[in-house]
Design an enzyme around this catalytic site. Sequence first.
Site, PDB file in Angstrom:
ATOM      1  N   PRO A   1      42.227  33.581  31.654  1.00  0.00           N
ATOM      2  CA  PRO A   1      42.859  33.609  30.324  1.00  0.00           C
ATOM      3  C   PRO A   1      43.755  34.834  30.140  1.00  0.00           C
ATOM      4  CG  PRO A   1      40.439  33.589  30.173  1.00  0.00           C
ATOM      5  CD  PRO A   1      40.790  33.762  31.604  1.00  0.00           C
ATOM      6  N   GLU A   2      44.967  34.602  29.720  1.00  0.00           N
ATOM      7  CA  GLU A   2      45.861  35.705  29.374  1.00  0.00           C
ATOM      8  C   GLU A   2      46.068  35.695  27.857  1.00  0.00           C
ATOM      9  OE1 GLU A   2      48.698  37.456  31.573  1.00  0.00           O
ATOM     10  OE2 GLU A   2      48.390  36.389  33.450  1.00  0.00           O
TER      11      GLU A   2
ATOM     12  N   HIS B   1      25.978  27.399  31.292  1.00  0.00           N
ATOM     13  CA  HIS B   1      27.003  28.432  31.177  1.00  0.00           C
ATOM     14  C   HIS B   1      27.368  28.751  29.729  1.00  0.00           C
ATOM     15  CE1 HIS B   1      27.302  28.359  35.438  1.00  0.00           C
ATOM     16  NE2 HIS B   1      27.722  27.106  35.476  1.00  0.00           N
TER      17      HIS B   1
ATOM     18  N   ARG C   1      31.519  32.501  35.294  1.00  0.00           N
ATOM     19  CA  ARG C   1      31.525  33.664  36.196  1.00  0.00           C
ATOM     20  C   ARG C   1      31.033  34.939  35.519  1.00  0.00           C
ATOM     21  NH1 ARG C   1      36.948  33.765  39.580  1.00  0.00           N
ATOM     22  NH2 ARG C   1      35.769  35.400  40.622  1.00  0.00           N
TER      23      ARG C   1
ATOM     24  N   ARG D   1      60.210  57.605  33.834  1.00  0.00           N
ATOM     25  CA  ARG D   1      59.158  57.001  34.650  1.00  0.00           C
ATOM     26  C   ARG D   1      59.735  56.458  35.952  1.00  0.00           C
ATOM     27  NH1 ARG D   1      54.309  56.131  31.651  1.00  0.00           N
ATOM     28  NH2 ARG D   1      53.546  55.480  33.675  1.00  0.00           N
TER      29      ARG D   1
END
Length: 271
Positions: free
Chosen positions: A2-3, A90, A109, A152
């Site tokens: 998931p983002e 789960h 997981r 940077r």
Amino acid sequence: MPELPEVETTVRGLEPVLKGRRIESIALRRPDLRRPFPPDLRQRLTGARVTGLGRRAKYGLIETDRGDTMVFHLGMSGSWRVDPSEIGIHDHVVIETDEGRRLSLNDPRRFGSVDIVRTDERESLPPFATMGPEPLGEGFGGAYLAAALDGRKAPIKAILLDQRIVAGLGNIYVCDALNLAGIAPGREAGRISRPRLDRLAAAVESVLGAAIEAGGSTLRDYLQPNGELGYFSSKWRVYGREGKPCPDCGAPIRRRTDSGRSTFFCPKCQR
Ligand SMILES: [Zn+2]
């Protein structure tokens, strides 16, 4: 994995079930995910009314009328399910509302996490204390990037993945945003011109916005049989598309791997 858009979609899917509702019960069906659940989590949430939901970076936020925020992270494989037909091995956290709706946090997981913090202290606590602005928020844009990237020397891709610079961006959307902006992932961050940084900021907003839109239509159009929230198929520009044509110039997309992470990019139009 998931983002940010998946977390945003999850929060939007939880909102109509939770907002304004009282939490009748919360069951913790094991002691931990990635780390132990807070010992007072159940006591602080049971009987509390949910006043609002939100998102910060890849964390979902559930605020209550007791001044607490439940903070969840979906890790690698976590998802919330709405009114699941059955509770499986789960489903580690199960919330029941005063309307009798049931929500389960499913995480095979177990890299996810659930914490509870005081809402008024939230922004000063880890992980939020050191986070940069939200990529879809007020504080982000070309001017912000110009100031943050000044001097940077690191590659722009690494800089965009640094949560202190901008919060919640992951590999997929960084690859796609750099492609849309026409910037090579290895370009030295501090040497990118202001007009190109403006394009980059707009590209970040665009790729995230399109994915959230795709997630939103998933919520509207399908009632997934297992009630799972937040997963949908996005049409990525370059991510996972090695050898396929670049959406802008048609050149084959290339993939490079450094320290176990893949970078997808167009060698022709990203400079
Ligand atoms: Zn190209």
